[in-house]
Design a protein around this motif. Structure first.
Motif, PDB file in Angstrom:
ATOM      1  N   UNK A 111     -12.993   9.741  11.908  1.00 12.97           N
ATOM      2  CA  UNK A 111     -12.761   9.686  13.355  1.00 12.97           C
ATOM      3  C   UNK A 111     -13.817  10.495  14.103  1.00 12.97           C
ATOM      4  N   UNK A 112     -14.130  11.667  13.588  1.00 10.78           N
ATOM      5  CA  UNK A 112     -15.121  12.510  14.253  1.00 10.78           C
ATOM      6  C   UNK A 112     -16.526  11.916  14.211  1.00 10.78           C
ATOM      7  N   UNK A 113     -16.845  11.168  13.145  1.00 14.31           N
ATOM      8  CA  UNK A 113     -18.169  10.551  13.084  1.00 14.31           C
ATOM      9  C   UNK A 113     -18.346   9.590  14.251  1.00 14.31           C
ATOM     10  N   UNK A 114     -17.311   8.805  14.552  1.00 10.32           N
ATOM     11  CA  UNK A 114     -17.382   7.873  15.681  1.00 10.32           C
ATOM     12  C   UNK A 114     -17.462   8.625  17.000  1.00 10.32           C
ATOM     13  N   UNK A 115     -16.670   9.688  17.112  1.00  9.12           N
ATOM     14  CA  UNK A 115     -16.685  10.476  18.347  1.00  9.12           C
ATOM     15  C   UNK A 115     -18.041  11.140  18.563  1.00  9.12           C
ATOM     16  N   UNK A 116     -18.611  11.707  17.514  1.00 11.19           N
ATOM     17  CA  UNK A 116     -19.904  12.386  17.638  1.00 11.19           C
ATOM     18  C   UNK A 116     -20.993  11.405  18.065  1.00 11.19           C
ATOM     19  N   UNK A 117     -20.943  10.202  17.510  1.00 10.88           N
ATOM     20  CA  UNK A 117     -21.897   9.165  17.904  1.00 10.88           C
ATOM     21  C   UNK A 117     -21.762   8.852  19.388  1.00 10.88           C
ATOM     22  N   UNK A 118     -20.531   8.675  19.853  1.00 12.84           N
ATOM     23  CA  UNK A 118     -20.295   8.256  21.240  1.00 12.84           C
ATOM     24  C   UNK A 118     -20.692   9.332  22.245  1.00 12.84           C
TER      25      UNK A 118
ATOM     26  N   UNK B 100     -28.184   7.023  25.983  1.00 13.15           N
ATOM     27  CA  UNK B 100     -27.741   6.189  27.097  1.00 13.15           C
ATOM     28  C   UNK B 100     -26.822   5.072  26.596  1.00 13.15           C
ATOM     29  N   UNK B 101     -25.971   4.548  27.473  1.00 13.29           N
ATOM     30  CA  UNK B 101     -24.976   3.543  27.059  1.00 13.29           C
ATOM     31  C   UNK B 101     -25.565   2.319  26.380  1.00 13.29           C
ATOM     32  N   UNK B 102     -26.706   1.823  26.844  1.00 12.32           N
ATOM     33  CA  UNK B 102     -27.295   0.631  26.243  1.00 12.32           C
ATOM     34  C   UNK B 102     -27.763   0.917  24.817  1.00 12.32           C
ATOM     35  N   UNK B 103     -28.364   2.079  24.591  1.00 10.53           N
ATOM     36  CA  UNK B 103     -28.775   2.454  23.234  1.00 10.53           C
ATOM     37  C   UNK B 103     -27.565   2.549  22.319  1.00 10.53           C
ATOM     38  N   UNK B 104     -26.495   3.182  22.819  1.00 10.00           N
ATOM     39  CA  UNK B 104     -25.278   3.313  22.022  1.00 10.00           C
ATOM     40  C   UNK B 104     -24.686   1.946  21.695  1.00 10.00           C
ATOM     41  N   UNK B 105     -24.734   1.053  22.645  1.00 13.09           N
ATOM     42  CA  UNK B 105     -24.186  -0.289  22.403  1.00 13.09           C
ATOM     43  C   UNK B 105     -24.933  -0.973  21.262  1.00 13.09           C
ATOM     44  N   UNK B 106     -26.272  -0.870  21.283  1.00 16.90           N
ATOM     45  CA  UNK B 106     -27.064  -1.493  20.215  1.00 16.90           C
ATOM     46  C   UNK B 106     -26.787  -0.832  18.862  1.00 16.90           C
ATOM     47  N   UNK B 107     -26.751   0.496  18.849  1.00 17.59           N
ATOM     48  CA  UNK B 107     -26.535   1.207  17.593  1.00 17.59           C
ATOM     49  C   UNK B 107     -25.134   1.060  17.048  1.00 17.59           C
ATOM     50  N   UNK B 108     -24.166   0.912  17.943  1.00 22.49           N
ATOM     51  CA  UNK B 108     -22.769   0.833  17.519  1.00 22.49           C
ATOM     52  C   UNK B 108     -22.512  -0.383  16.639  1.00 22.49           C
ATOM     53  N   UNK B 109     -23.206  -1.476  16.921  1.00 24.98           N
ATOM     54  CA  UNK B 109     -23.015  -2.689  16.102  1.00 24.98           C
ATOM     55  C   UNK B 109     -23.373  -2.415  14.642  1.00 24.98           C
ATOM     56  N   UNK B 110     -24.447  -1.668  14.447  1.00 30.65           N
ATOM     57  CA  UNK B 110     -24.863  -1.341  13.088  1.00 30.65           C
ATOM     58  C   UNK B 110     -23.928  -0.313  12.474  1.00 30.65           C
ATOM     59  N   UNK B 111     -23.524   0.684  13.258  1.00 28.00           N
ATOM     60  CA  UNK B 111     -22.609   1.718  12.780  1.00 28.00           C
ATOM     61  C   UNK B 111     -21.295   1.086  12.317  1.00 28.00           C
ATOM     62  N   UNK B 112     -20.781   0.141  13.099  1.00 31.18           N
ATOM     63  CA  UNK B 112     -19.539  -0.545  12.725  1.00 31.18           C
ATOM     64  C   UNK B 112     -19.716  -1.332  11.429  1.00 31.18           C
ATOM     65  N   UNK B 113     -20.822  -2.053  11.332  1.00 29.66           N
ATOM     66  CA  UNK B 113     -21.100  -2.843  10.130  1.00 29.66           C
ATOM     67  C   UNK B 113     -21.235  -1.939   8.910  1.00 29.66           C
ATOM     68  N   UNK B 114     -21.895  -0.822   9.094  1.00 29.52           N
ATOM     69  CA  UNK B 114     -22.113   0.132   8.013  1.00 29.52           C
ATOM     70  C   UNK B 114     -20.790   0.659   7.449  1.00 29.52           C
TER      71      UNK B 114
ATOM     72  N   UNK C 113     -29.964   1.316  12.084  1.00 26.80           N
ATOM     73  CA  UNK C 113     -29.282   1.922  13.224  1.00 26.80           C
ATOM     74  C   UNK C 113     -30.270   2.694  14.094  1.00 26.80           C
ATOM     75  N   UNK C 114     -31.139   3.493  13.467  1.00 26.61           N
ATOM     76  CA  UNK C 114     -32.128   4.242  14.235  1.00 26.61           C
ATOM     77  C   UNK C 114     -33.043   3.329  15.029  1.00 26.61           C
ATOM     78  N   UNK C 115     -33.479   2.232  14.401  1.00 25.22           N
ATOM     79  CA  UNK C 115     -34.358   1.287  15.078  1.00 25.22           C
ATOM     80  C   UNK C 115     -33.656   0.623  16.263  1.00 25.22           C
ATOM     81  N   UNK C 116     -32.385   0.274  16.084  1.00 26.16           N
ATOM     82  CA  UNK C 116     -31.633  -0.338  17.182  1.00 26.16           C
ATOM     83  C   UNK C 116     -31.413   0.658  18.319  1.00 26.16           C
ATOM     84  N   UNK C 117     -31.151   1.914  17.982  1.00 26.24           N
ATOM     85  CA  UNK C 117     -30.969   2.931  19.016  1.00 26.24           C
ATOM     86  C   UNK C 117     -32.225   3.086  19.865  1.00 26.24           C
TER      87      UNK C 117
END
Length: 353
Positions: A139-146, A151-165, A209-213
């Protein structure tokens, strides 16, 4: 930017986040302090490979230096909390006694139960406490990421990979457990576990994930994945070899622990594929025996070497590492990122038994 500087920034972001969480946890009850202590001690170790690959994926895709970029250290460090969750749960599933040279989390709480003379079974209490701490880390890993500050757009792109991972590593863990229960897997079956339990999760997805961010285009993302996938496989194969032949002072686990846990690794699959009937019978009878002693470990090691399984695994490591190096050489990325990733290639695969 040196590897040491990147590590320092990632460590700082990780420890700052946990320290910010601490008052809220202790406000619930001071009896939760041992949970935080167990987490602190687990996080004190580790190579920080996943955050490092995430950061250099960011730089490879045009992201700024870590001292100039707001939030990338925290976003990358969130992967270390995901790793803590995976390790804690993995140790429960494998009934592992140690992690990074210290008692595993469930053994710590099992011992505390016994020392205090509490009611009920000590082992179930330890396992339950560990599962909950692992869930908290997830739970904290997701919170720390958010709340990393990106910026919100970077997080949106990275979140897709984080979720898949996260999906991939949980599925890989199940497949690993399933192979141990079925006990008849092939080399290809073992490689599927390697890919989803570790290879993608350790290197390919953090780079992705880093590249998408950073907003990297498809060409950069594809190039990093072409490098990360074979390197991730080589990394896990090296880990599997060390799980049987490694020095406990280096691995943080007793010698031959993977044999006691009955891990159906590529190394074991190669062994059974090449063994004589007598050798295969001995391996099957001793693999997964928690009471396997030093003599039994030595016996199984001899069979693994005599069948050529160790040599085959080493050849596979070299082949996948060479594939990763070739992909890195032609990747359309900055020289600094290429140099850092070349160093990480060595860190991930060059360990020897």
């Amino acid at each position: 930017m040196s590897a040491g500087r990147v590590r320092k920034e990632i460590d700082g972001a990780l420890l700052d986040f946990v320290d910010r969480q601490r008052p809220g946890v202790l406000a619930i009850s001071d009896q939760l302090a041992p949970m935080l202590t167990a987490l602190d001690e687990l996080l004190a170790g580790g190579k920080r490979l996943r955050p490092a690959f995430c950061y250099w994926g960011w730089r490879a895709a045009g992201g700024e230096d870590i001292e100039a970029a707001r939030g990338i250290a925290a976003a990358a460090a969130s992967l270390e909390l995901l790793q803590a969750s995976a390790l804690i749960h993995d140790d429960v599933m494998d009934a592992s006694d140690t992690r990074r040279g210290q008692p595993s989390v469930h053994r710590r709480f099992e011992a505390a139960h016994r020392e205090q003379g509490w009611r009920g079974g000590a082992a179930p209490f330890g396992e339950g406490a560990a599962i909950l701490l692992g869930d908290l880390c997830l739970a904290w890993s997701a919170e720390m990421f958010e709340v990393s500050g990106l910026d919100p757009e970077s997080l949106r792109r990275g979140r897709r990979v984080f979720d898949l991972m996260r999906t991939e590593v949980i599925c890989g863990q199940y497949l690993d457990m399933l192979e141990g229960a079925r006990g008849a897997g092939t080399v290809d079956d073992a490689l599927t576990v390697v890919e989803y339990k570790s290879a993608k999760y350790t290197i390919e997805r953090p780079l992705h994930m880093g590249a998408e961010l950073a907003g990297g285009g498809p060409q950069v993302v594809d190039a990093l994945r072409a490098y990360g996938r074979p390197l991730g496989i080589a990394f896990q194969l090296r880990d599997d070899v060390l799980g049987v032949f490694g020095d406990p002072t280096e691995t943080g686990k007793p010698a031959g622990d993977d044999l006691r846990e009955g891990k159906r690794t590529v190394l074991v699959a190669f062994t059974l594929e090449r063994a004589t009937p007598a050798q295969a019978e001995l391996v099957e009878s001793r693999l997964g025996d928690p009471a396997l002693d030093a003599e039994g470990v030595a016996q199984l090691r001899t069979i693994i070497e005599d069948t050529g399984a160790l040599a085959a695994c080493e050849e596979m490591i070299e082949r996948y590492t060479a594939q990763a190096r070739s992909a890195l050489q032609v990747a359309p990325i900055a020289a600094e990122a290429r140099s850092a990733l070349a160093e990480l290639t060595v860190a991930a695969t060059a360990r020897r038994v």
